[in-house]
Motif scaffolding. Structure first.
Motif, mmCIF file in Angstrom:
data_model
loop_
_atom_site.group_PDB
_atom_site.id
_atom_site.type_symbol
_atom_site.label_atom_id
_atom_site.label_comp_id
_atom_site.label_asym_id
_atom_site.label_seq_id
_atom_site.Cartn_x
_atom_site.Cartn_y
_atom_site.Cartn_z
ATOM 1 N N THR A 87 -9.103 5.355 9.704
ATOM 2 C CA THR A 87 -7.893 6.165 9.652
ATOM 3 C C THR A 87 -6.726 5.322 10.136
ATOM 4 O OG1 THR A 87 -6.888 8.274 10.293
ATOM 5 C CG2 THR A 87 -8.116 7.099 11.982
ATOM 6 N N ASN A 111 -4.819 2.144 14.125
ATOM 7 C CA ASN A 111 -5.733 2.043 12.989
ATOM 8 C C ASN A 111 -7.150 1.736 13.471
ATOM 9 O OD1 ASN A 111 -6.296 -0.428 10.403
ATOM 10 N ND2 ASN A 111 -6.884 1.717 10.442
ATOM 11 N N ARG A 155 2.093 12.170 3.918
ATOM 12 C CA ARG A 155 3.374 11.549 4.264
ATOM 13 C C ARG A 155 4.399 12.640 4.581
ATOM 14 N NH1 ARG A 155 3.696 7.738 -1.059
ATOM 15 N NH2 ARG A 155 3.651 9.820 -1.976
ATOM 16 N N LEU A 215 -3.905 10.271 1.870
ATOM 17 C CA LEU A 215 -2.695 9.909 2.621
ATOM 18 C C LEU A 215 -1.738 11.088 2.656
ATOM 19 C CD1 LEU A 215 -0.740 7.846 3.956
ATOM 20 C CD2 LEU A 215 -0.026 7.200 1.640
ATOM 21 N N ASP A 219 -9.640 7.884 -0.393
ATOM 22 C CA ASP A 219 -8.532 7.694 0.542
ATOM 23 C C ASP A 219 -7.569 8.865 0.391
ATOM 24 O OD1 ASP A 219 -7.355 5.341 2.295
ATOM 25 O OD2 ASP A 219 -5.666 6.225 1.211
ATOM 26 N N SER A 240 3.086 9.283 8.873
ATOM 27 C CA SER A 240 2.083 9.209 7.809
ATOM 28 C C SER A 240 0.704 9.045 8.428
ATOM 29 C CB SER A 240 2.389 8.063 6.846
ATOM 30 O OG SER A 240 2.429 6.825 7.526
ATOM 31 N N TRP A 241 -0.265 9.639 7.762
ATOM 32 C CA TRP A 241 -1.645 9.620 8.248
ATOM 33 C C TRP A 241 -2.565 9.366 7.072
ATOM 34 C CZ3 TRP A 241 -4.897 14.425 9.998
ATOM 35 C CH2 TRP A 241 -6.093 13.987 10.585
ATOM 36 N N ASP A 242 -3.336 8.318 7.161
ATOM 37 C CA ASP A 242 -4.247 7.930 6.098
ATOM 38 C C ASP A 242 -5.682 8.007 6.613
ATOM 39 O OD1 ASP A 242 -4.320 6.213 3.328
ATOM 40 O OD2 ASP A 242 -5.904 5.583 4.691
ATOM 41 N N SER A 289 0.839 -1.186 0.000
ATOM 42 C CA SER A 289 0.000 0.000 0.000
ATOM 43 C C SER A 289 0.883 1.247 0.000
ATOM 44 C CB SER A 289 -0.916 0.001 1.226
ATOM 45 O OG SER A 289 -0.148 0.140 2.418
ATOM 46 N N ASP A 290 0.288 2.393 -0.376
ATOM 47 C CA ASP A 290 1.063 3.632 -0.426
ATOM 48 C C ASP A 290 1.707 3.939 0.920
ATOM 49 O OD1 ASP A 290 0.584 4.290 -3.131
ATOM 50 O OD2 ASP A 290 -1.416 5.000 -2.618
ATOM 51 N N GLN A 291 0.963 3.702 1.997
ATOM 52 C CA GLN A 291 1.507 3.993 3.319
ATOM 53 C C GLN A 291 2.650 3.049 3.663
ATOM 54 O OE1 GLN A 291 -1.389 3.955 6.534
ATOM 55 N NE2 GLN A 291 -0.257 5.526 7.623
#
Length: 950
Positions: free
Chosen positions: A533, A552, A475, A473, A471, A486-488, A212-214
């Motif tokens: 989140t 999470n 970073r 994100l 979504d 990081s915060w999603d 995943s991107d995170q």
């Protein structure tokens, strides 16, 4: 019962506070980065291999590759003297000496020079595959294809990659996404990219597990990785216009009473980073491009089964059972086959756009429309695993038609705020409208073939729904290398409305001969909303370690209201509510997960370990047909361990152990009867608890570029406690279900129940090598699968144990573009053993042998042939068949550039095509034969457009 009002704001406040509290932290650290460019025109070199190693230790290296901007970066580099090596096919390798101290190092623009023809020396085999860390990279030029070949034609020649019935597997795992130069292409649909990109524009094909991107940012795998193929286009094909158009007509008989047609186009405008692709398709010969989202409208409809085999036939062996998927229509997973069975008319169109806007914003988005009309005829033979001598039988004939309209749109925006901060925004929208009509004739028999009941019913369904998820994100990289935040934030909204009707006649032969009728209408509005989140903070520990702290939370709210009315006999109106078939249910779920992970790197070895604590608060309330509330609280520790070792730059081992806890779905918890088939009733179970799963994955890859050998191994073992399986009751007498619904003798009721000792294990290996004596490549593969699925039949526990051996091979030519052939063989030997009744044990075998041939000869004439032989043995008598399918065509290239072609083709020349599927579940075996497209001829004209800038 609902959650306390403070529940959701609490975790949002924690997330916001964590975000604000740490944004000001700063520290010092070391980072090595640079950019690879072409020395001649200063353009970026994408996906170049970059390695970094100490001058005192040339054996142990770090690997990475350049991104779409040609940039690369090594993080956490300790003080020492290093060599950075950059290599890319067709360029001279570049070596750069680097002395690392206490400050970040930017190597700047590193220029690579093309290799001149005088410097080229043939020293061995052409490189077919190479191992770049966790990525396997195939060189497209090592696999020759005909000039009109697609990306799909190309990758099927590559070791370990299989395309069957529209789905793609790489190294034994399903491919979830295909990227083009690292960017999405028509969303998450793998088939669209593979069927619409020409093979000649492809330079390399990479296979890897995309996190995943995170997770890519933090370096810690969150368990959401997907098997991904990344297509790297040739540098001289990244600027120009290219595409293909096809139009054709034909018939399946001499009277011309059933015309066939097809029309398709693909048009691409590539201007380096700016790319526009337009696709269109219209036909009635079963050509389709389906993604998971295209099947939203058919979920929950028992009139639509996965009969497998696709529209063009072929064997399909399925094993259902996870989460009660043995119930017809209860799981979308059964539909993900790339094509529907039956006869299909399809109209679709799509647009994909990607571009860099300025230096900080990269945008990619797509829109796709699909309209499909499907007509299906099928026969089903089912045998249950009941006690010895009591195994009942069920047979069914089904006629069904459906009309499906789907719109889906995807967008991805990456914005680099500055060198330390970036945003990624990914919204998706899917809209679905489906209309289904089916007519079913079914009957049940005892093991001695005495008929117990019959049903003849007509079912109709209209369903409309959409799904929107987004979504965001953020970073942030601190100056200290390895320290990140990081915060999603994500949301998902899925409302749906369904209206259905059921009219049927039933006959029961025991205890007395009697008749019954069913006339009902239902409306079912439902809605699901999810908010989640994820906060992640990483911190370096010493010279080789890093820790991650993550939190999470997730909140889900769902409602489901079904109102069923039956016919009022005096006036024929549908006004009487049947409470036994109606349902009102609400459901909330608050899951909070947080934990600590640690990873370290010792030369070529990476080790990470972590544990999460997860609490799940589940609240459900039902008012119809029986009022109840279910409040459940679950606590779990979820450990994970990952080990990887890059033994050399040619081999890699990765081992992952993970755990997960899954809660029952809203449909599994509802105690309302589904009587779509009055002989095969289903009902939920409000007493279900969560399932706890252990999973072990092993991946190993090794390539020998000198000998052009490649070997890949995949292994997976999983086991589950409180597995959600099926419980089937075959009524021995008339009885009353909760809510007052009658279960007649001989009818069956299936519900879900928690059971232990579910096991699944599978292994897959593939070995590729060149056959120099015939200028071809040989890929050998083999797999073994074991599955033990628990289920209850008349409250007696049964374990359906299935074993499967799957050897196969692919031999593909590498002679020239004018002579292209592929010889393939795939087989499956299956053993089914049941603990409840040995009479239900069964061994069966299927194989498919195929030969594809494409020959361009005298003055642009083209001959193509596609021959396959399919064998079914060990099934019930009427399904054991040996089928020879012959397709062929003759064509002529036209115009000076040979871009046009006229072709006359015949499909299924011997008129043998059929589709047979065996499905093994925890409580029964199904054999199904489905209507497929048979013999027809087609005259087509096609034109390939190719205009590239030098």
């Amino acid at each position: 019962m609902t959650l306390p009002k403070r529940g959701m704001p609490k975790f949002l406040l924690i997330s916001i506070f964590s975000f604000v509290a740490v944004t000001g932290l700063r520290a010092q650290g070391v980072n090595v980065r640079g950019k690879a460019i072409d020395a001649a025109d200063n353009s970026s070199i994408v996906s170049a291999a970059v390695s970094m190693y100490k001058t005192s230790d040339t054996l142990h290296k770090q690997y990475t590759q350049t991104d779409t901007a040609g940039k690369f970066q090594f993080a956490g580099v300790v003080k020492d003297n290093y060599i950075v090596k950059i290599s890319f096919f067709g360029y001279k390798p570049l070596y750069v000496k680097v002395a690392v101290d206490q400050k970040d190092i930017n190597l700047g623009r590193l220029k690579l020079n093309l290799i001149s023809m005088k410097e080229v020396k043939v020293v061995g085999h052409q490189v077919r595959a190479e191992q770049l860390g966790d990525t396997v990279q195939y060189h497209a030029d090592a696999f020759k294809t005909n000039p009109d070949a697609t990306a799909e034609d190309l990758i099927t020649k590559m070791p370990g990659i299989v395309v069957q019935n529209g789905s793609v597997q790489a190294h034994g795992e399903d491919v979830k996404q295909v990227l083009v130069d690292g960017k999405p292409y028509f969303g998450d649909d793998p088939t669209t990219a593979l069927r619409n990109l020409p093979a000649e524009v492809i330079d390399k094909v990479q296979v890897y597990d995309k996190m995943s991107d995170q997770s890519q940012f933090t370096g810690f795998d969150d368990g959401n990785s997907q098997k991904t193929i990344n297509i790297i286009t040739k540098k001289n094909r990244q600027n120009g216009i290219f595409g293909r158009g096809v139009i054709g007509g034909g018939t399946d008989n001499t009277q011309l009473t059933d015309p066939k047609y097809q029309a398709s186009e693909t048009f691409n405008i590539f201007d380096n980073n700016r790319r526009i692709s337009i696709i269109g398709l219209s036909n009635n010969i079963n050509q389709q491009n389906f993604a998971t989202s295209d099947l939203l409208g058919v979920m929950g409809s028992s009139s639509q089964r996965s009969f497998g085999g696709g529209g063009r036939g072929g064997p399909s062996i399925q094993r259902a059972g996870n989460g009660g998927s043995g119930i017809p229509g209860s799981s979308i997973s059964n539909f993900i086959v790339g094509q529907q069975g039956g006869i299909n008319t399809t109209n679709s169109a799509g647009l994909n756009y990607s571009d860099s806007i300025g230096k900080r914003l990269y945008l990619t988005g797509s829109y796709f429309f699909n309209n499909t009309n499907n007509n299906t005829q099928s026969t089903l033979a089912r045998t249950y695993f009941a006690e010895k001598g009591l195994s009942p039988l069920y047979n069914e004939n089904d006629l069904a038609s459906s009309k499906n309209y789907n719109h889906r749109a995807n967008l991805r925006m990456e914005y680099r705020i500055d060198s330390a901060n970036s945003l990624v925004f990914t919204p998706k929208f899917n809209y679905q409208n489906t209309n289904i009509e089916s007519s079913v004739f079914g009957y049940s028999r005892t093991s001695t073939f005495d008929t117990t009941n019959k049903t003849n019913n007509n079912y109709g369904l209209t369903s409309t729904g959409y799904d929107f998820n987004a979504d965001l994100l953020w970073r942030h990289k601190f100056k200290k290398v390895g320290r990140t935040l990081s915060w999603d934030i994500g949301t998902d909204i899925s409302p749906k409305t369904a209206s259905d009707s059921l009219n049927g006649k039933l006959r029961y032969y025991t205890p007395v001969d009697s008749n019954a009728t069913v006339n009902q209408r239902s409306t079912t509005p439902s809605k699901s909303m999810n908010f989640s989140t994820s906060l992640s903070y990483t911190e370096p520990v010493g010279k080789i370690g890093q820790i991650q702290i993550n939190y999470n939370p997730s909140y889900t709210q769902s409602t489901y209201n079904k109102t069923t009315v039956v016919q009022n006999l005096p006036n024929g109106e549908y006004i009487v509510v049947d409470s036994a078939l109606s349902n009102a249910y609400s459901y909330t779920n608050l899951t909070q997960k947080g934990g600590l992970s640690y990873r370290m790197r010792i030369k070529t070895i990476n080790i990470s370990a972590g544990v999460n604590f997860q609490s799940t608060q589940l609240n459900g309330a039902q008012t119809m047909p029986v009022a109840f509330s279910a409040d459940k609280l679950f606590y779990n520790f979820l450990p994970t361990v990952m080990f990887s070792d890059r033994f050399t730059n040619k081999s890699n081992l990765r081992v992952i152990y993970s755990t997960s806890a899954g809660i029952p779905s809203i449909s599994q918890l509802q105690s309302v009867v589904n009587n779509t088939n009055p002989l095969l009733l289903t009902i939920g179970n409000p007493n279900l608890v969560q399932t706890y799963t252990h999973n072990l994955v092993i991946r190993y890859g090794k390539t020998n570029t000198t000998k052009a050998h490649s070997f890949f191994l995949f292994g997976n073992v999983s086991t589950a406690s409180n597995y959600i399986g099926n419980s089937t009751i075959i009524a021995s007498k008339d009885s009353i279900l909760p809510g007052g619904f009658k279960l007649a003798k001989g009818s069956q009721l299936t519900s879900q129940v928690n059971l232990n000792n579910y096991w699944n294990a599978r292994a897959f290996a593939t070995f590729g090598l060149p056959l120099d004596f015939m200028k071809s490549n040989l890929n050998l593969n083999g797999g073994v699968t074991f599955n033990s699925t628990p289920g209850l039949i008349n409250n007696v526990l049964n374990y359906a144990n299935t074993y499967a051996l799957n050897p196969g091979l692919v031999m593909s030519s590498n002679i020239s573009e004018k002579v292209d052939f592929t010889l393939s063989y795939n087989s499956s030997y299956n053993i089914v053993k049941n603990t409840l009744n040995a009479q239900g044990n069964n061994n069966y075998f299927t194989h498919t042998a195929g030969f594809k041939f494409n020959w361009i000869f005298w003055k642009g004439f083209n001959f193509v042939a596609d021959i396959s032989h399919t064998l079914y043995t060990g099934l019930t008598s009427q399904y054991n068949q040996s089928l020879l399918i012959v397709n062929g065509g003759i064509g002529k290239k036209l115009f000076k550039d040979q871009g046009g072609e006229v072709r006359l083709s015949v499909f299924d020349a011997l008129n043998n095509n059929t589709s047979i599927t065996r499905t093994v579940t925890d409580t029964y075996i199904d054999d199904v034969q489905t209507l497929v497209l048979k013999r027809y001829i087609m005259l087509t004209f096609s034109y390939n457009l190719k205009k590239f800038k030098s």
